[in-house]
Write a protein that holds these residues in place. Sequence first.
Motif, mmCIF file in Angstrom:
data_model
loop_
_atom_site.group_PDB
_atom_site.id
_atom_site.type_symbol
_atom_site.label_atom_id
_atom_site.label_comp_id
_atom_site.label_asym_id
_atom_site.label_seq_id
_atom_site.Cartn_x
_atom_site.Cartn_y
_atom_site.Cartn_z
ATOM 1 N N ALA A 75 0.840 -1.205 0.000
ATOM 2 C CA ALA A 75 0.000 0.000 0.000
ATOM 3 C C ALA A 75 0.873 1.253 0.000
ATOM 4 N N GLU A 76 1.925 1.267 0.823
ATOM 5 C CA GLU A 76 2.839 2.424 0.860
ATOM 6 C C GLU A 76 3.463 2.665 -0.509
ATOM 7 N N ARG A 77 3.932 1.601 -1.145
ATOM 8 C CA ARG A 77 4.580 1.731 -2.453
ATOM 9 C C ARG A 77 3.601 2.256 -3.498
ATOM 10 N N ARG A 78 2.398 1.722 -3.519
ATOM 11 C CA ARG A 78 1.419 2.161 -4.513
ATOM 12 C C ARG A 78 1.003 3.610 -4.295
ATOM 13 N N LEU A 79 0.820 3.978 -3.059
ATOM 14 C CA LEU A 79 0.494 5.383 -2.783
ATOM 15 C C LEU A 79 1.656 6.289 -3.172
ATOM 16 N N ARG A 80 2.882 5.891 -2.805
ATOM 17 C CA ARG A 80 4.069 6.703 -3.091
ATOM 18 C C ARG A 80 4.299 6.861 -4.601
ATOM 19 N N LEU A 81 4.099 5.777 -5.348
ATOM 20 C CA LEU A 81 4.390 5.824 -6.782
ATOM 21 C C LEU A 81 3.238 6.354 -7.629
ATOM 22 N N HIS A 82 2.013 6.075 -7.231
ATOM 23 C CA HIS A 82 0.883 6.344 -8.113
ATOM 24 C C HIS A 82 -0.054 7.450 -7.650
ATOM 25 N N ALA A 83 -0.226 7.607 -6.362
ATOM 26 C CA ALA A 83 -1.193 8.599 -5.883
ATOM 27 C C ALA A 83 -0.527 9.904 -5.458
ATOM 28 N N CYS A 84 0.433 9.808 -4.582
ATOM 29 C CA CYS A 84 1.023 11.028 -4.019
ATOM 30 C C CYS A 84 1.684 11.957 -5.038
ATOM 31 N N ALA A 142 -6.013 -2.889 -6.286
ATOM 32 C CA ALA A 142 -6.931 -4.005 -6.077
ATOM 33 C C ALA A 142 -6.230 -5.316 -5.747
ATOM 34 N N GLY A 143 -4.977 -5.252 -5.366
ATOM 35 C CA GLY A 143 -4.300 -6.469 -4.934
ATOM 36 C C GLY A 143 -3.622 -7.242 -6.041
ATOM 37 N N GLY A 144 -3.397 -6.613 -7.180
ATOM 38 C CA GLY A 144 -2.703 -7.267 -8.273
ATOM 39 C C GLY A 144 -1.216 -7.328 -8.009
#
Length: 116
Positions: free
Chosen positions: A63-72, A111-113
Motif C-alpha cells: 500500500a505504501e509503495r502504490r500510494l508513493r508511486l501512483h497517488a502522491c 486491487a491487490g494485483g
Amino acid sequence: MGARTRGDRCALAQRSALPLNETAADTARGHHVDPRAGRITFRQFAEKWVATHTTEVNSRETAERRLRLHACPYIGTRPLPSFQPGHIRAWPGELEANVPAASHTSSSAFAGGPAQ
C-alpha cells in the motif's frame, strides 16, 4: 436599549449553546468534522491510513509503495476537502500518460494485483 430581562438572558444563553450542542450531537453520531481537517493533504491522510491499515508487513509495504508511486505524485499535495469528482476521474489519465501500464491498471494499482 433597555436592560435585559431574565428571559432575554436565558434565550441568549440557549442560542449561544446551540453550536456546542450541535457539535456534541454530531460527535455522538460520528458525523463531526474537525475544522482543522480541511488543512490535511491527501499525502498526510494516506500516511496515517497506511500506518493503521494493517499489521501485515507485506500488505502495508504494498500500500505504501502504490500510494508513493501512483497517488502522491499526482494528488498528494491537494487538501482533502478540495477534491471534486473530476480530480479523481482525471487521475487515471495522468497515470496512463506517465507510468508504465502494468503498474497502474485497476486490477493492480489498488486491487491487490502484482506489486511493482
